[in-house]
Design a protein around this motif. Structure first.
Motif, PDB file in Angstrom:
ATOM      1  N   GLY A  41      92.409  39.098  53.877  1.00  0.00           N
ATOM      2  CA  GLY A  41      92.123  38.444  52.599  1.00  0.00           C
ATOM      3  C   GLY A  41      91.189  37.269  52.841  1.00  0.00           C
ATOM      4  N   VAL A  42      90.517  36.835  51.790  1.00  0.00           N
ATOM      5  CA  VAL A  42      89.594  35.714  51.926  1.00  0.00           C
ATOM      6  C   VAL A  42      89.892  34.676  50.851  1.00  0.00           C
ATOM      7  N   ALA A  43      90.053  33.423  51.307  1.00  0.00           N
ATOM      8  CA  ALA A  43      90.369  32.325  50.389  1.00  0.00           C
ATOM      9  C   ALA A  43      89.240  31.299  50.438  1.00  0.00           C
ATOM     10  N   VAL A  44      88.201  31.526  49.651  1.00  0.00           N
ATOM     11  CA  VAL A  44      87.059  30.606  49.626  1.00  0.00           C
ATOM     12  C   VAL A  44      86.696  30.205  48.198  1.00  0.00           C
ATOM     13  N   VAL A  65      92.565  34.413  45.907  1.00  0.00           N
ATOM     14  CA  VAL A  65      92.364  34.986  47.239  1.00  0.00           C
ATOM     15  C   VAL A  65      92.055  36.471  47.079  1.00  0.00           C
ATOM     16  N   LEU A  66      90.900  36.881  47.589  1.00  0.00           N
ATOM     17  CA  LEU A  66      90.439  38.268  47.401  1.00  0.00           C
ATOM     18  C   LEU A  66      91.085  39.204  48.421  1.00  0.00           C
ATOM     19  N   ASP A  67      91.208  40.468  48.051  1.00  0.00           N
ATOM     20  CA  ASP A  67      91.843  41.506  48.887  1.00  0.00           C
ATOM     21  C   ASP A  67      93.201  41.018  49.394  1.00  0.00           C
ATOM     22  N   PHE A  68      93.993  40.592  48.458  1.00  0.00           N
ATOM     23  CA  PHE A  68      95.278  39.935  48.728  1.00  0.00           C
ATOM     24  C   PHE A  68      96.334  40.938  49.189  1.00  0.00           C
ATOM     25  N   ALA A  69      96.293  42.144  48.571  1.00  0.00           N
ATOM     26  CA  ALA A  69      97.374  43.114  48.814  1.00  0.00           C
ATOM     27  C   ALA A  69      97.291  43.669  50.229  1.00  0.00           C
ATOM     28  N   GLY A  70      98.399  43.611  50.926  1.00  0.00           N
ATOM     29  CA  GLY A  70      98.489  44.223  52.249  1.00  0.00           C
ATOM     30  C   GLY A  70      97.752  43.475  53.328  1.00  0.00           C
ATOM     31  N   ALA A  71      97.238  42.263  53.011  1.00  0.00           N
ATOM     32  CA  ALA A  71      96.460  41.535  54.013  1.00  0.00           C
ATOM     33  C   ALA A  71      97.355  41.078  55.159  1.00  0.00           C
TER      34      ALA A  71
END
Lengths: 395, 359
Positions: B118-121, B148-154
């Protein structure tokens, strides 16, 4: 994707640059035109292959193989050097390609060279008061009299009719045939007795167009191009060239550059226009649109080099190109605020009033050469495969 | 000079499209709740998660334009899989700012698809909302990261702190609270991370520059996703208009309807060339990468919104229903518009990037 030029094209670019550096100082200062200076410049350009580049030598052109990339390099270098591109106008941009495609050998020999050299100025006789978008319903008609036609009727939106030596004109010669099959494409002299040209003043306050009236005008049958009744086909060959011309993305780039400069140099209440966030946001929106059309143009250029048909991508150029130019002019006027309403040589006028006149004249371009609505019909029908509007049953 | 895709690029996009037609029809998307492992697995077989990761780390080693073409295909099929963060932004962050050991540790797993990042920017890309923001102190992170993008399963998150430094955080580290956020878009999952003194590894090699690059790449990918979704909506509108009859004729024969379709394609088709160029410039003319990424994100979002609305209108009442499912594309485009900065923010960044105005 590869946006670099190969060595062959880099060498060609150097050649064009060298030409611009050497001859630039002697170029016509006022942008050129159909005067002695402009014609001399045109001859010089043809001699070097920077005008009439792909027109065969035997007809007065340079005779190079078509190479869109080289044409683009020439345009880029001339724009960068601020040099005029040589003569333009409907004779060079529309009639010459049409004659090359469907003209007789005699017509090609007789007209192409003097047209390219600026010795014959042409006007286009297509639209009529009653035949605009439905051009094929035109009623200017010819009756036969021996080796001649006698022409009666009226044309409108005829640019350069007052200066023109000749006209390429759509005339109904076969009144009994269906409307698309009864038209002939005829070349004749504008000096023929019975032709009256009246300037047509537009909303810009200038007469960029004319009305042309024909009263018993005697025209030789030898002026027919391709054959009697084939005028619609010939005209479509010509319109194809016009639509490419009206959606020129270079113009948008030049305009955008001027507006960016305006935003950085003009001020209001002592602050640069560029520091106004609302104006800046509009400028950025337009910059993205201009870039999108610029790269879209590169995509079409590549398709053309490869001989591929880009389909709907090509059909949108006239619509979008004219629209963006219009939006740019509209924005410049808004950015100028109250200065934006000045016109006609007023004190404080900016850019000779060109933003206002462009804003108005562009509306003419949006309407002319196939209105925006006709363009949308073409895009949806030919580009997206949507069905045509059903024809109304005859009453 | 050639402004076109290569045969390989066209083939790759075509194979992603074919795979998605097979594994991710709308019925599958509906049940996925934003994340479908089976779809991800099918795409991993094509190498998609490692599209930007160099071959030495098990990826395909391709460029951003290739990733953008993949993104376009994902948007076309409203694919419920992680991509923009896990396969583009996080790998670029680790590649650009990570140590050799960090690259060896994370990139092969990201490339194979067994690890999702995931990315948190969001605070750096779009600005802080609701007092969000991360503070780093003694190598530990505290605070809240939103969107936060692509949160699921990160399994890991790449996190930017308030000063733009980058960190990698294990999703199971002590002190993390994960809160899913519901969005309009049911095809991707985003969330919120609350950190309380959480252990993190810094990505220490010039992280500020790496942060800008990952945001730029993310913007290009979201624009490509909108392009794909928008083109699909136009196709659906044209097809519907060719079938639906009113007043004794197909509605596609009415100029009012045809002109809506013509306007959509006339606006959207140039976005394709803009996207190609922005993605290409990211790698080939990086000095103009930031401005072009901002432009393509903003402009494609504006056009995408117009297309989403207009294509829905062409469908009439049916476009408004859940039954038809057109809204999955509508919402996908809506999500892409807001994520990593809306059009106004992106345009501001484009102005700053060309020196028109200070930051």
């Amino acid at each position: 994707m590869d946006l670099s030029y190969s060595p062959e094209y880099l060498a060609f670019r150097d050649e064009v640059r060298a030409f611009c550096a050497k001859h630039g100082p002697s170029a016509p200062k006022n942008g050129g035109g159909f005067n002695e200076e402009g014609k001399a410049w045109q001859r010089l350009l043809i001699e070097h292959g920077y005008a009439a580049r792909t027109i065969p030598k035997e007809y007065g052109g340079y005779g190079a193989e078509p190479d869109v990339l080289k044409s683009r390099i020439i345009a880029e270098e001339f724009i960068a050097a601020g040099l005029p591109m040589g003569l333009s106008g409907q004779g060079i941009s529309m009639l010459v390609p049409t004659l090359l495609e469907v003209g007789s050998e005699e017509q090609k020999q007789k007209y192409i060279r003097p047209t390219l050299h600026g010795d014959i100025i042409w006007c286009q006789g297509y639209s009529e008061p009653g035949a605009g978008s439905d051009l094929a319903s035109l009623t200017t008609r010819a009756t036969e009299d021996g080796d001649d036609f006698i022409v009666n009727g009226q044309k409108i939106w005829t640019s350069t009719a007052a200066q023109a030596d000749m006209i390429f004109c759509l005339i109904r010669t076969e009144p009994d045939k269906p409307k698309h099959e009864g038209i002939s494409y005829i070349l004749f002299s504008m000096k023929t007795p019975g032709i009256e040209v009246r300037p047509l003043v537009t909303m810009t306050g200038r007469a960029e167009f004319n009305e042309v009236f024909f009263t018993d005008v005697r025209v030789p049958k030898s002026g027919v191009v391709a054959g009697r009744g084939l005028g619609w086909m010939v005209a479509n060959a010509t319109l194809k060239h016009e639509r490419g011309m009206l959606g020129d993305p270079n113009q948008a780039g030049t305009r955008l550059k001027a507006i960016i400069e305006l935003m950085q140099t003009e001020d209001v209440d002592g602050s640069r226009l560029m520091d106004n966030p609302a104006l800046r946001d509009r400028l950025l929106k337009l910059q993205a649109r201009v870039h999108a059309m610029e790269y879209h143009g590169l995509r079409l250029l590549t398709a053309s080099i490869k001989g591929e048909d880009p389909g709907v991508a090509r059909l949108i150029v006239k619509l979008m190109g004219c629209e963006i130019n219009h939006q740019l002019a509209a924005f410049a006027i808004d950015a100028l605020g109250e200065l934006g309403m000045l016109y006609n040589g007023s004190p404080h006028l900016r850019n000779f009033g060109n933003w206002q006149s462009s804003y108005m004249f562009d509306l003419g371009l949006i309407i002319g050469g196939g209105t925006a609505q006709i363009q949308k019909n073409i895009i949806s029908e030919r580009g997206l495969g949507m069905p045509r509007e059903p024809k109304l049953a005859k009453a | 000079m050639e402004f076109d895709l290569t045969a390989d690029q066209k083939m790759m996009q075509e194979s992603i499209n074919r795979t998605l037609e097979r594994v991710a029809p709308l019925e599958r998307v509906r049940k996925a709740e934003g994340h479908a492992d089976d779809v991800l697995k099918a795409l991993a077989e094509l190498g998609l998660p490692g599209i930007l990761i160099p071959e030495e780390y098990g990826g395909l080693g391709l460029k951003l334009l290739d990733a953008a073409l993949a993104g376009e295909a994902l948007g076309r099929h409203v694919a419920p899989v992680p991509f923009v963060a896990s396969s583009v932004m996080a790998p670029l962050a680790i590649l650009n700012a990570g140590s050799e050991a960090q690259k060896a540790k994370y990139l092969p797993k990201l490339a194979s698809g067994e690890l999702i990042a995931g990315v948190a920017v969001s605070e750096q890309a779009a600005g802080a909302r609701d007092k969000s923001g991360i503070t780093a102190k003694g190598g530990k992170l505290s605070g809240t990261a939103l969107f936060v993008l692509d949160f699921a399963g990160a399994g890991i998150y790449v996190v930017a702190d308030r000063f733009g430094a980058l960190h990698v955080v294990d999703a199971n580290a002590k002190g993390i609270e994960k809160v899913a956020l519901s969005t309009i878009d049911a095809t991707r999952v985003i969330g919120q991370l609350n950190f309380d003194n959480v252990e993190a590894e810094p990505l220490a090699n010039n992280p500020q520059a790496a942060l800008d690059r990952m945001i730029d790449a993310g913007r290009v990918i979201l624009a490509a996703d909108t392009l794909g979704a928008g083109l699909r909506m136009i196709e659906k509108a044209v097809a519907y208009a060719a079938e639906r009859k009113q007043f004794g004729r197909v509605i596609g024969s009415f100029q009012a309807v045809k002109h809506m379709c013509a306007e959509m394609i006339a606006e959207l088709e140039p976005c394709r060339a803009l996207m190609w160029y922005a993605a290409y410039a990211f790698d080939e003319f990086p000095e103009d990468g930031r401005r072009m990424a901002a432009h393509v994100k903003a402009h494609t979002s504006e056009v995408g919104t117009f297309v989403a609305r207009t294509a829905t209108e062409v469908h009439g009442g049916m476009g408004f229903t859940d039954l038809l499912g057109l809204h999955y594309w509508f919402k996908r485009i809506g999500f892409n518009r807001q994520a990593l900065g809306g059009p106004e923010k992106a345009r501001h960044d484009a102005a700053v990037a060309q020196g028109w105005v200070g930051n």
